[in-house]
Every structure is written in C-alpha cells, then in structure tokens.
Write a protein that holds these residues in place. Structure first.
Motif, PDB file in Angstrom:
ATOM      1  N   THR A 192      -0.084 -16.632  38.333  1.00 37.24           N
ATOM      2  CA  THR A 192       0.084 -15.187  38.238  1.00 37.24           C
ATOM      3  C   THR A 192       0.882 -14.669  39.437  1.00 37.24           C
ATOM      4  O   THR A 192       1.750 -13.789  39.296  1.00 37.24           O
ATOM      5  N   SER A 210      -3.794 -10.843  36.072  1.00 34.01           N
ATOM      6  CA  SER A 210      -4.337 -11.875  35.196  1.00 34.01           C
ATOM      7  C   SER A 210      -4.987 -11.165  34.024  1.00 34.01           C
ATOM      8  O   SER A 210      -5.973 -10.471  34.203  1.00 34.01           O
ATOM      9  N   ASP A 232      -1.232 -15.112  28.739  1.00 31.96           N
ATOM     10  CA  ASP A 232      -2.191 -16.025  29.340  1.00 31.96           C
ATOM     11  C   ASP A 232      -2.866 -16.766  28.200  1.00 31.96           C
ATOM     12  O   ASP A 232      -3.668 -16.204  27.466  1.00 31.96           O
ATOM     13  N   GLU A 259       1.314 -18.508  30.905  1.00 33.35           N
ATOM     14  CA  GLU A 259       0.405 -19.274  31.767  1.00 33.35           C
ATOM     15  C   GLU A 259      -0.447 -20.157  30.874  1.00 33.35           C
ATOM     16  O   GLU A 259      -0.842 -19.756  29.792  1.00 33.35           O
TER      17      GLU A 259
HETATM   18 MG    MG Z   1      -3.354 -16.470  36.199  1.00 34.48          MG
END
Ligand code: MG
Ligand code: ADP
Length: 319
Positions: A192, A210, A232, A259
């Motif tokens: 992040t 995040s 994410d 991510e």
């Molecule tokens: Mg992260």
C-alpha cells in the motif's frame, strides 16, 4: 565400481565445440515430430555451427563427459536470442534443459542484456509450456512461430518507507492507460505504501488506503491522465471474482494496481509489471526492520522495449 549421481556440466563454448554441438542437435531434433514448415535445426552443418559459435557462442551440456544438451546465442533486437535448444532424448526430464535456460539467463545478465528472446512452435505445446515455466511469455506470433521473451527481474533495496514511496512514484511516472501492476509480498511488506507513491506519480485523487471492506477503489485523475483502480485481492477467491468486480471504469482507460494479485490478476492483461516486496531480513539477514527488497519483473509485449532504467536510478541503489 562406485556409483555416483550423473554429473551435468554446462560450458560456454565457441566453434571448437561444433562437432559435439552438431551431434546433440542431430540427436535432439532428429526425433521430434516433423513440422510444417520444418524446423531448420537439422540443416545445420559443421561449418554453419562453427561460424555461429565463433560469432556469438553457445552452451554445451555434458553428462559424465557425454554431450547431451546445447543452445546457441544470437543477439536479436537488443535482447539475447537463444536458438537450437536441444537435449538428447534419453536424458530428458533430468533438468538439463532447465540448467541450460538458467545459464543462458546468467549469460544475458553478465553481458548486460535486459532480457532473452526465442522462437517456439505452437505445434509443440510442451515446449511452449516449458518456456512459460522459465518465465518466458509470448509477445508476438507469425503463423505457428511464437516469439517468447523473458525480461530479467530488476532487484533493489529500499531502506525506508520513503524509498518504497519514491519507487512507486517512479513507476507511476512510467505507467499509462491500460497498464497493470501486480503487487505481492506479506502483510506489512509495503504494497500500500508503494501504491501511495504510485498514485502521486500518476497524479490521481487520494487518499490511498488499505481497503478494509472495499475490494476496489477508483481514484480519478487530477489532470487528464488515467484513473487509478486500486484493488486489494486479499479476500478474493479466484480470478473469476476479479472479472466480476463490476467496476464503473473501463480498465483499458485506467491504471490497475492489484495487491495480493498473483495468480488472480494475470487474466486481466497479457502484459503486467510484477512487483514483489520482501522484508530485508528475510533476504539479506540484516536486522533493520525497515529494509525492503523490491523485485520488479516486466511481463508481456507492453514492456518489450520499455526501459526500466529510470526506476533503478531514481530509487535506492540496485543490489
Ligand atoms: Mg495493503
Ligand atoms: P502492505 O500493503 O504490504 O500490507 P503497508 O504498505 O500497508 O503494507 O505497510 C507497510 C508498513 O511498513 C508501513 O507502516 C510502513 O511505514 C512500514 N515500513 C517501514 N519500512 C518500510 C519500507 N522500507 N518500505 C515500505 N514500508 C515500510
């Protein structure tokens, strides 16, 4: 008599090894299915091989002294080309081809090439899969001939969070609409943090956090550049769900950063930057808790001729 495991050796050779190289090529290619158009390897002669080996060199693998594997080098459009990769039939599955591929990579690094290139025939899917496992991906095709490229990973050390952010900013400067970045690394590795820098480089609206409950966020451009889609994927089950994100944004018009995207995001784009972040102590046995090691692997046609030199020079020193 004592028995010992067979000893493979890989040597860099020139024209003086043409006899051995020719014997391997004849054995290795002689038993392959006939292709249309035929593979030209069997047209090699002592003369053509001596000339090729003297000019660009090649590798010869021997098993207990017997020549069993070979490949020839030939630079091609700024990359190290490898051709005539062959292993004799009775020693296949002993890892000789893998050792040849690995040694070719070391050679490319030593000579300063950004990557390697080869041609594979689509009629030989096992061969294509072998090269995919070695990190090669298709960048173009002409009839049944696939051009496959492996761009070498670039590794750098990031002493502090600010360095990871800076690297993200440099990557953000290079990215354009349609690009995909796949981030991997443990919780707290800095994915992040990296994305925050990347967002600055792209000049999109923050903040980048995040996402706890949200799987994907769209950050519109502050100028007229692409938006950033920040995903994410930690909680995503498989790639199908990623397709189903139902974002209100065309990924072709945005930069997408995922991510935890390894194994999921590849389906989104045949080109991507894979960036792995690892805690330094896991890699260098330094005990500084802040050090991270970044490994950047460009994959696919988008990055074929793109230079990542700017990333290395504007961020912390290369390892
Ligand atoms: Mg992260
Ligand atoms: P991830 O998204 O991979 O889970 P984060 O970026 O959210 O990781 O968190 C990384 C944490 O580690 C942040 O608190 C950051 O300040 C800290 N940190 C310390 N050193 C570094 C470094 N060299 N690179 C990135 N983050 C670092």
């Amino acid at each position: 008599m004592t028995t010992h495991p067979p000893l493979t050796r890989i040597d860099l050779v020139d024209g003086r090894a043409a006899v051995q190289v020719l014997s391997v090529i004849e054995e290795a290619f002689g038993d392959r299915p006939v292709l249309d158009p035929p593979a030209p390897a069997l047209e090699e002669t002592l003369m053509s091989l001596t000339e090729a080996l003297d000019k660009h060199g090649g590798l010869l693998a021997t098993l207990d002294g017997r020549p069993v594997g070979t490949l020839l080098f030939r630079p091609f459009r700024g990359k190290l080309g490898v051709r005539r990769v062959g292993v004799v039939p009775d020693v296949r599955h002993l890892g000789v081809a893998q050792q040849l591929a690995h040694t070719a990579e070391l050679r490319a690094r030593a000579l300063g090439y950004p990557g390697l290139v080869l041609e594979a025939r689509e009629e030989l899917p096992q061969t294509v899969r072998f090269w995919q496992r070695q990190g090669y991906s298709e960048v173009s095709r002409k009839g049944p001939r696939l051009r496959m490229v492996r761009l070498l990973p670039v590794t750098m050390s990031l002493p502090e969070a600010a360095d990871t952010r800076d690297l993200g900013r440099s990557v953000g400067d290079v990215l354009r609409a349609g690009d995909l970045v796949v981030l991997s690394g443990d919780l707290g590795a800095g994915k992040t943090t990296f994305t925050q820098g990347l967002a600055e480089g792209l000049r999109v609206r923050g903040p980048i956090t995040s996402p706890t409950f949200v799987i994907a966020r769209v950050h519109p451009s502050l100028g007229d550049g692409p938006a950033l889609v920040h995903v994410d994927a930690y909680r995503l089950g498989d790639s199908l769900e990623l397709d189903d994100l139902d974002l209100d944004t065309d990924l072709d018009l945005a930069v997408t950063v995922v991510e935890w995207g390894t194994g999921l995001a590849e389906a989104l784009n045949d080109s991507r930057l894979e960036i792995h972040l690892a805690r330094g102590e896991a890699v260098t046995s330094e005990d500084d808790p802040d050090v991270r090691i970044a490994t950047i692997t460009p994959v696919g046609p988008r990055w074929m001729d793109a230079s990542l030199d700017s990333l290395v020079s504007t961020s912390a020193a290369e390892l």
